[in-house]
Design an enzyme around this catalytic site. Sequence first.
Site, short mmCIF file in Angstrom:
data_model
loop_
_atom_site.label_atom_id
_atom_site.label_comp_id
_atom_site.label_asym_id
_atom_site.label_seq_id
_atom_site.Cartn_x
_atom_site.Cartn_y
_atom_site.Cartn_z
N THR A 86 0.87 -1.18 0.00
CA THR A 86 0.00 0.00 0.00
C THR A 86 0.91 1.23 0.00
OG1 THR A 86 -0.13 -0.17 2.42
CG2 THR A 86 -1.96 -1.07 1.16
N THR A 121 -0.95 -2.73 5.69
CA THR A 121 -1.29 -1.53 6.47
C THR A 121 -2.21 -0.64 5.64
OG1 THR A 121 0.81 -1.65 7.59
CG2 THR A 121 -0.32 0.48 7.65
N LEU A 154 5.37 -6.50 12.38
CA LEU A 154 6.64 -7.18 12.12
C LEU A 154 7.72 -6.17 11.81
CD1 LEU A 154 5.21 -9.80 9.58
CD2 LEU A 154 5.41 -10.03 12.07
N LYS A 223 -2.78 0.21 13.96
CA LYS A 223 -1.52 0.06 13.22
C LYS A 223 -0.90 1.42 12.90
CE LYS A 223 1.86 -1.31 10.94
NZ LYS A 223 2.23 -2.35 10.06
N ASN A 227 2.73 2.92 14.56
CA ASN A 227 3.91 3.30 13.79
C ASN A 227 4.17 4.81 13.90
OD1 ASN A 227 4.58 0.77 12.99
ND2 ASN A 227 4.23 1.06 10.81
N PHE A 268 13.26 2.97 20.90
CA PHE A 268 12.97 3.97 19.86
C PHE A 268 13.32 5.39 20.30
CE2 PHE A 268 11.20 2.14 16.00
CZ PHE A 268 11.34 0.83 16.35
N GLY A 272 19.76 9.47 15.42
CA GLY A 272 20.50 9.01 14.25
C GLY A 272 20.15 9.82 13.02
N CYS A 279 7.93 1.50 5.96
CA CYS A 279 6.75 1.60 6.83
C CYS A 279 6.59 2.96 7.49
CB CYS A 279 6.82 0.51 7.89
SG CYS A 279 6.97 -1.14 7.18
N LYS A 282 6.06 6.20 5.25
CA LYS A 282 4.80 6.12 4.49
C LYS A 282 3.59 6.16 5.43
CE LYS A 282 3.71 1.55 3.35
NZ LYS A 282 2.47 1.16 3.97
C1 UGA Z 1 8.18 -0.79 11.71
C2 UGA Z 1 7.58 -1.10 13.09
O1 UGA Z 1 8.62 -1.08 14.07
C3 UGA Z 1 6.90 -2.48 13.09
O2 UGA Z 1 6.27 -2.71 14.34
C4 UGA Z 1 5.85 -2.50 11.97
O3 UGA Z 1 5.17 -3.72 11.90
C5 UGA Z 1 6.54 -2.21 10.64
O4 UGA Z 1 7.17 -0.92 10.70
C6 UGA Z 1 5.48 -2.22 9.57
O5 UGA Z 1 4.65 -1.31 9.54
O6 UGA Z 1 5.39 -3.18 8.81
P1 UGA Z 1 10.42 -1.48 10.41
O7 UGA Z 1 10.00 -0.52 9.35
O8 UGA Z 1 10.87 -2.84 10.02
O9 UGA Z 1 9.22 -1.73 11.47
O10 UGA Z 1 11.61 -0.80 11.18
P2 UGA Z 1 11.86 -0.19 12.64
O11 UGA Z 1 12.66 -1.14 13.43
O12 UGA Z 1 10.61 0.32 13.22
O13 UGA Z 1 12.78 1.05 12.24
C7 UGA Z 1 12.28 2.10 11.44
C8 UGA Z 1 13.31 3.18 11.25
O14 UGA Z 1 13.50 3.90 12.44
C9 UGA Z 1 14.69 2.69 10.84
O15 UGA Z 1 15.20 3.54 9.83
C10 UGA Z 1 15.51 2.80 12.10
O16 UGA Z 1 16.87 3.02 11.85
C11 UGA Z 1 14.89 4.02 12.74
N1 UGA Z 1 15.04 4.06 14.20
C12 UGA Z 1 14.47 3.12 14.99
C13 UGA Z 1 15.75 5.11 14.77
O17 UGA Z 1 16.27 6.00 14.06
N2 UGA Z 1 15.87 5.16 16.13
C14 UGA Z 1 15.31 4.23 16.94
O18 UGA Z 1 15.45 4.34 18.17
C15 UGA Z 1 14.61 3.18 16.35
#
Ligand code: UGA
Length: 451
Positions: A86, A121, A154, A223, A227, A268, A272, A279, A282
């Site tokens: 999506t 989503t 996930l 959801k 996010n 979180f 950085g 995810c 978007k």
């Molecule tokens: C995210 C959500 O964490 C999942 O729960 C959700 O299911 C998924 O989107 C989805 O909608 O399908 P994801 O996109 O795999 O998961 O990645 P994250 O681990 O959430 O990280 C997202 C971004 O945030 C990355 O670029 C990461 O580097 C950044 N981030 C994360 C930070 O800059 N600082 C943090 O403390 C944590």
Amino acid sequence: MQISVIGYGYVGLVTGGCLAEAGHQVLCTDNDPARIATLEAGGLPVYEPHLDAVLAATRHRGHLRFTGDSGEAVRAGQAIFICVGTPSKQDGEADLSAIDNVARVIATEARMPKLVIEKSTVPAQTGQQLKRALQVYGRNKGGSFRVASNPEFLREGRGVEDFLHPHRIIVGVEEESSERQLRDIYHPILERQFQCPVHQPDCPPSERPELLVTTMNSAELIKHASNSFLALKISYANVLADLCDRLGANVEEVTRAMGLDPRIGPQFLRAGLGFGGSCLPKDVQAFIRLAESAGVDFGILKEAERVNKRRIDQFLEKIRRSLWVIRDKQVAVLGLAFKPNTDDIRFAPAIELIGRLLAQGARVRACDPQAIDKTKAIYPQLFYSPDPYETARDADALLITTEWQEFRDLDWQRMRALMTRPLVLDARNLLDPAAMQTLGFEYHSLGRPDT
Ligand code: UGA
């Protein structure tokens, strides 16, 4: 249960593989011939830890099959999971055309009652539209449909672990029979009635997950709300990092202390280069648009997005201050994927950063354990190596843009000897400033006092 999964992306493959692992009979389908061919040949269209083992084992046991015939998949499933993309439209709103296409296929191919489950989503109220579409497209075709929302949580890189050991399972339903069927589907996961294929300590047994029954609208909203809240936390930490930079404080000390308060929590809050991936960026946009269309101004989310977009500018400014002139400088970039343990470069900060460096005349050498092939399709002109030492050779500056464990574990003394100038700009706060100083590096990170 006979389950069908439509869509071979990260979500579809993890969902299909894990439901087969839990003991169901799963048939997956997709309309992309390249993905089908890769899977038929025993390969994987995406890199996701443990997924290869799960797919191989469940196929071997006869619990999982793939087909390019979506009609066959629709007819086979008592429950059908929609796991198609999506993406964002130009204005940030979610593009639901793939869901609409799937609805047409399901409605025209089904001959028996089906439970159709949204896993993709989607904005709130999509389930209602999906129900209407199934009725309209399926008129006189003999099928009947119940729709449910079962959003996924996930994380890429930990998808298998998150599916098999979830913190929560949300089922948004309109009928008791849909709730019962979804409880049956998740029963083995709720009761842990399967052999977990993820090795310890990657996947410690978590608390028994909660299955929460809600309306469809609430499930869809949960959801986006989750996010977007994660995105807010990250942007908050990033602004704190800017403040720490100016005031000589250390953002890691600040966020560690904040996180000890259970009302805030430690996760979180890592400063950085900002949030990337397919995810969070978007979903934040889609949630803002959804709120706007409902007449609600979600100003704090707009600000979180604005903070996120500024991260690259701010890091570039740090690079410029250290290098002075960027043109013709050899810059080694460690990390292309949007986060570690994935080959996904969608909205990866490193990709935008490289584009900006190239536009300013830098000569870029890039390294990543998994994402080189995908990046080559965007920047074929770069020097790539999976070997960080080779990447660092003759560099005027080295940038850390993804926090892979491999980079933390490097022999930094050896790295220093290879570089023309021992300058490291760490956009993920991966390394220890004092240790880098001792090794003779000029080292800068984000929100931590420079050495
Ligand atoms: C995210 C959500 O964490 C999942 O729960 C959700 O299911 C998924 O989107 C989805 O909608 O399908 P994801 O996109 O795999 O998961 O990645 P994250 O681990 O959430 O990280 C997202 C971004 O945030 C990355 O670029 C990461 O580097 C950044 N981030 C994360 C930070 O800059 N600082 C943090 O403390 C944590």
